[in-house]
Every structure is written in C-alpha cells, then in structure tokens.
Design a protein around this motif. Structure first.
Motif, PDB file in Angstrom:
ATOM      1  N   GLY A 171       0.722  -1.148   0.070  1.00  0.00           N
ATOM      2  CA  GLY A 171      -0.018  -0.082  -0.024  1.00  0.00           C
ATOM      3  C   GLY A 171       0.968   1.059   0.018  1.00  0.00           C
ATOM      4  O   GLY A 171       2.111   1.072   0.064  1.00  0.00           O
ATOM      5  N   ALA A 172       0.338   2.353  -0.090  1.00  0.00           N
ATOM      6  CA  ALA A 172       0.821   3.678  -0.194  1.00  0.00           C
ATOM      7  C   ALA A 172       1.289   3.896   1.189  1.00  0.00           C
ATOM      8  O   ALA A 172       0.670   3.778   2.307  1.00  0.00           O
ATOM      9  CB  ALA A 172      -0.031   4.773  -0.602  1.00  0.00           C
ATOM     10  N   PRO A 173       2.566   4.580   1.494  1.00  0.00           N
ATOM     11  CA  PRO A 173       3.110   4.776   2.743  1.00  0.00           C
ATOM     12  C   PRO A 173       2.245   5.737   3.621  1.00  0.00           C
ATOM     13  O   PRO A 173       1.836   6.785   2.850  1.00  0.00           O
ATOM     14  CB  PRO A 173       4.374   5.348   2.414  1.00  0.00           C
ATOM     15  N   LEU A 174       2.025   5.431   4.725  1.00  0.00           N
ATOM     16  CA  LEU A 174       1.263   6.281   5.584  1.00  0.00           C
ATOM     17  C   LEU A 174       2.104   7.429   6.355  1.00  0.00           C
ATOM     18  O   LEU A 174       2.759   6.610   7.332  1.00  0.00           O
ATOM     19  CB  LEU A 174       0.194   5.328   6.550  1.00  0.00           C
ATOM     20  N   GLN A 175       2.313   8.604   6.034  1.00  0.00           N
ATOM     21  CA  GLN A 175       3.134   9.309   6.812  1.00  0.00           C
ATOM     22  C   GLN A 175       2.524   9.770   8.099  1.00  0.00           C
ATOM     23  O   GLN A 175       1.301  10.296   8.376  1.00  0.00           O
ATOM     24  CB  GLN A 175       3.323  10.713   5.898  1.00  0.00           C
ATOM     25  N   PRO A 176       3.109   9.857   9.269  1.00  0.00           N
ATOM     26  CA  PRO A 176       2.787  10.506  10.586  1.00  0.00           C
ATOM     27  C   PRO A 176       2.681  11.828  10.423  1.00  0.00           C
ATOM     28  O   PRO A 176       3.653  12.424  10.125  1.00  0.00           O
ATOM     29  CB  PRO A 176       3.646   9.762  11.535  1.00  0.00           C
ATOM     30  N   LYS A 177       1.612  12.313  11.187  1.00  0.00           N
ATOM     31  CA  LYS A 177       1.605  13.751  11.361  1.00  0.00           C
ATOM     32  C   LYS A 177       2.078  14.474  12.714  1.00  0.00           C
ATOM     33  O   LYS A 177       2.369  15.629  12.751  1.00  0.00           O
ATOM     34  CB  LYS A 177       0.345  14.155  10.757  1.00  0.00           C
ATOM     35  N   SER A 178       2.301  13.522  13.652  1.00  0.00           N
ATOM     36  CA  SER A 178       2.877  14.094  14.940  1.00  0.00           C
ATOM     37  C   SER A 178       3.287  12.570  15.666  1.00  0.00           C
ATOM     38  O   SER A 178       3.038  11.644  15.118  1.00  0.00           O
ATOM     39  CB  SER A 178       1.620  14.693  15.630  1.00  0.00           C
ATOM     40  N   SER A 179       3.515  12.866  16.839  1.00  0.00           N
ATOM     41  CA  SER A 179       4.075  11.739  17.726  1.00  0.00           C
ATOM     42  C   SER A 179       2.959  11.171  18.635  1.00  0.00           C
ATOM     43  O   SER A 179       3.293  10.412  19.654  1.00  0.00           O
ATOM     44  CB  SER A 179       5.405  12.062  18.136  1.00  0.00           C
ATOM     45  N   GLU A 180       1.910  11.779  18.460  1.00  0.00           N
ATOM     46  CA  GLU A 180       0.860  11.554  19.531  1.00  0.00           C
ATOM     47  C   GLU A 180       0.227  10.167  19.732  1.00  0.00           C
ATOM     48  O   GLU A 180       0.210   9.614  18.303  1.00  0.00           O
ATOM     49  CB  GLU A 180      -0.089  12.528  19.349  1.00  0.00           C
ATOM     50  N   TRP A 181      -0.256   9.878  20.510  1.00  0.00           N
ATOM     51  CA  TRP A 181      -0.986   8.490  20.792  1.00  0.00           C
ATOM     52  C   TRP A 181      -2.217   8.291  19.483  1.00  0.00           C
ATOM     53  O   TRP A 181      -2.179   7.256  18.944  1.00  0.00           O
ATOM     54  CB  TRP A 181      -1.540   8.166  22.115  1.00  0.00           C
ATOM     55  N   SER A 182      -2.783   9.310  19.600  1.00  0.00           N
ATOM     56  CA  SER A 182      -4.026   9.412  18.420  1.00  0.00           C
ATOM     57  C   SER A 182      -3.451   9.431  16.976  1.00  0.00           C
ATOM     58  O   SER A 182      -4.227   8.516  16.114  1.00  0.00           O
ATOM     59  CB  SER A 182      -4.708  10.703  18.563  1.00  0.00           C
ATOM     60  N   GLU A 183      -2.228   9.565  16.774  1.00  0.00           N
ATOM     61  CA  GLU A 183      -1.792   9.609  15.577  1.00  0.00           C
ATOM     62  C   GLU A 183      -1.431   7.901  15.365  1.00  0.00           C
ATOM     63  O   GLU A 183      -1.615   7.492  14.188  1.00  0.00           O
ATOM     64  CB  GLU A 183      -0.519  10.643  15.151  1.00  0.00           C
ATOM     65  N   ALA A 184      -0.897   7.476  16.334  1.00  0.00           N
ATOM     66  CA  ALA A 184      -0.634   6.211  16.214  1.00  0.00           C
ATOM     67  C   ALA A 184      -1.678   5.189  15.682  1.00  0.00           C
ATOM     68  O   ALA A 184      -1.732   4.362  15.140  1.00  0.00           O
ATOM     69  CB  ALA A 184       0.395   5.553  17.485  1.00  0.00           C
TER      70      ALA A 184
END
Length: 350
Positions: free
Chosen positions: A313-326
């Motif tokens: 699949g297409a790479p999923l870029q993290p937008k922050s280091s928060e738990w919600s982003e994980a």
C-alpha cells in the motif's frame, strides 16, 4: 409356493398370482404342473389364478424360521427379478472388499503425494537455510546478507511451486526508512516477504526463538530484533531498539497481530509498530499477504504449492508523535490489509 395379490394398473383390479418352485425344464411337464396348480386353485378359492409363475428352486423367499416372505417375493415378481440367479456370497464379499480397497487407494494416493511433496519442500527449505548460512551470513554488511537471502528465497519459492506475485512495489520508499506492517497467516510469511523485497528489514521475532544458540546467531546476523511480549520493561527496551533502528535508517518489519491461527481472519493489531513509527516520524508501509495460509496453516507441517499475492500500500506518513496519530496509522493500515488480504475482519466479527 407363494400366493399373493398383484394390482393391475390397467384394470384397477387385483390379480391372483401363484409362484411355485420347480426344477423341471421340459415344456410339456411344466404345462402339466401349471394346469394342476390352476385346478387346485379353483378348487380352493373358486377362482383361476391370473398368473402362474414357475420359478427355479429357492426363488420363493423365506425367513430364517422357514416362513414364506410373501411381500418380498411379490416385490421380486413385480421387479422382474424373480427366479434370476443370485450372486454367490463369496462373489458379493469379494466385490465389497475390492470396492473398499479401491476407495482406500483413492484416498491414499493423494495423501502419499502430499507427504512426498512435503519431504521435498522441507528438503529445499533446508538447503536454502544452509546456503544462507554459508553464503550470506559471512558477508560484512546487512544489506548484502539480505540481498543474497532474497535471491535464495526466490529460488526456494520457485523450486517448491510457491509462486509469489507482487503488486504496488512502486510504493516502497527506497530512499528512506519505514516501518513495514503485514498480516500474519503462515509460517512461510517471512520467506515470502524475503522473496518479494530485495531490501533489508529488521524483523521482530518472539524472544523464545533466541534461546537455541544457532537460531539466535543466524537471526541476529540477519538483523532480527527479539521482543519479550509478556515483559513490560523488555517491551519498552524493544521499542527503543526499533526507534534507534529507524533513526539510523533501518526499516523494522512487524507482524502486528503477534501470531496467527489456522482459521482465516485478520486479528487485532498491537500498537507497538505504529507508536514507533509516530515517535520516529517514519512512514508506515502496509503490506497485505493473500494466499499464504493455504500453503502452511498453523499446527500443520505439510506445506502445499500455490500462489501468493503480496500487495504493497501507499506509505502512511505520521503527522505527529501523539498516541492518537499512532491509532490512526494502525486503523488505516489495518483497513488496507483487511481489504487486500481477502480474509475476514475478526475484530469486526468480535
């Protein structure tokens, strides 16, 4: 002798039938016997029989106590099998035994073929591991070791009839590290991914595999990170190792389900891979494996040839280091893998 009524479909009346056993074959004598039976019948019931059937001995069926089985004899009369020679018991037993042996043979041949293929396949896998140990492990760089292992894994797959088809390889971020996550359905998943990707990954494996010295040596030379799933402190240390690997340009590879089951289905994903990706700010690369479960299911040791599709699949870029982003990274990765793996979503089912 048996006497019974036989319905006549044309007249709607019931006919009187007499079945008598005789070994006489002369036509005149048989006519005389039939005339005598007709005469006696008229004397007894005041009606002539509609049909007199002279049958060979033992045609009139009897019970074990010697009583005449009129209903069974009548059924043979109606079916036209009355008086026909019975198959000898020894021939019946022989035929039954032959049919049973043929059925067992039909089941045994495919099973024997499966065992022969399994022995061949495990032999190929053993040779592949030996080649990795002799050729790849002595190499100084991990990337070199993985490239050799890639070619050996491809050769082993071809020789064992495991055809891998890769889709979406253009999504692979060759110039930057990533966290690969894939569904886990078979013992052969690592072999399949190694055959598909020519790049080096740092796979995570359960700590139990590090107990035997030889296994620990081989896996560590291939860059495998061992994780203690039931120890919180060790799990935190593993997370730090994964973060350090990503920051140094390595690409950790996870099976976020943790384990696999014989039954089809994508299980819940653990959060470790996605927390690591968010903290290290590296993309998550979702990979769906379709078809590997049929090659070697859990609790089975008889592999099978077949086709496996690996979709990137297409790479999923993290937008922050928060738990919600994980959590977002986990949910989107899992949705892609469920859709492309062709297996049911066990989390939704639960």
């Amino acid at each position: 002798m048996a006497v019974f009524g036989n319905p006549n479909a044309d007249s709607g009346m019931e006919e009187l039938v007499v079945v008598a056993e005789t070994s006489v074959e002369d036509a005149e004598e048989r006519d005389a016997i039939a005339n005598e039976i007709a005469s006696v019948t008229v004397d007894i019931v005041n009606l002539p029989p509609d049909d007199i059937c002279l049958a060979p001995p033992h045609s009139v069926l009897k019970t074990s106590s010697g009583k005449i089985r009129r209903a069974a004899t009548a059924e043979h009369y109606r079916s036209g099998s009355l008086g026909k020679s019975q198959t000898p018991v020894w021939r019946q037993v022989t035929g039954l035994a032959l049919r049973s042996a043929a059925q067992r043979w039909r089941h045994a041949v495919p099973r024997a073929g499966a065992w022969l293929y399994a022995g061949y396949a495990w032999g190929i896998f053993g040779i592949a591991m030996t080649l990795v140990a002799l050729i790849a492990l002595p190499l100084p760089r991990l990337s070199w070791r993985w490239r050799v292992a890639h070619h050996i894994a491809r050769g082993a797959s071809l020789l064992t009839g495991i055809r891998t088809r890769a889709h979406g390889l253009a999504h692979f971020p060759c110039q930057e590290p990533c966290v690969l996550v894939a569904n886990h359905a078979s013992y052969l998943d690592a072999l399949i991914l190694t055959a598909v990707f020519p790049h080096d990954f740092r796979y995570l494996a359960k700590a139990e595999l590090s107990q035997p010295f030889l296994t620990r040596f081989v896996l560590r030379r291939m860059g495998v990170l061992f994780v203690e799933r039931d120890n919180t402190r060790e799990a935190n240390n593993t997370t730090e190792q994964v973060l350090q690997t990503a920051r140094e340009g390595g690409s950790p590879a996870f099976f976020p389900e943790g384990t696999f089951r014989p039954e089809p289905g994508v299980q819940d994903f653990h959060m470790g891979a996605f927390v690591s990706a968010a903290k290290a700010q590296v993309p998550v690369l979702p990979v769906a494996i379709r078809g590997s479960r049929a090659l070697l299911r859990g609790r089975e040791w008889l592999p099978h040839p077949g086709i496996v599709d690996v979709t990137v699949g297409a790479p999923l870029q993290p937008k922050s280091s928060e738990w919600s982003e994980a959590v977002r990274l986990r949910n989107e990765s899992r949705a892609f893998i469920v859709a492309e793996s062709g297996e049911p979503d066990l989390a939704s089912a639960g």
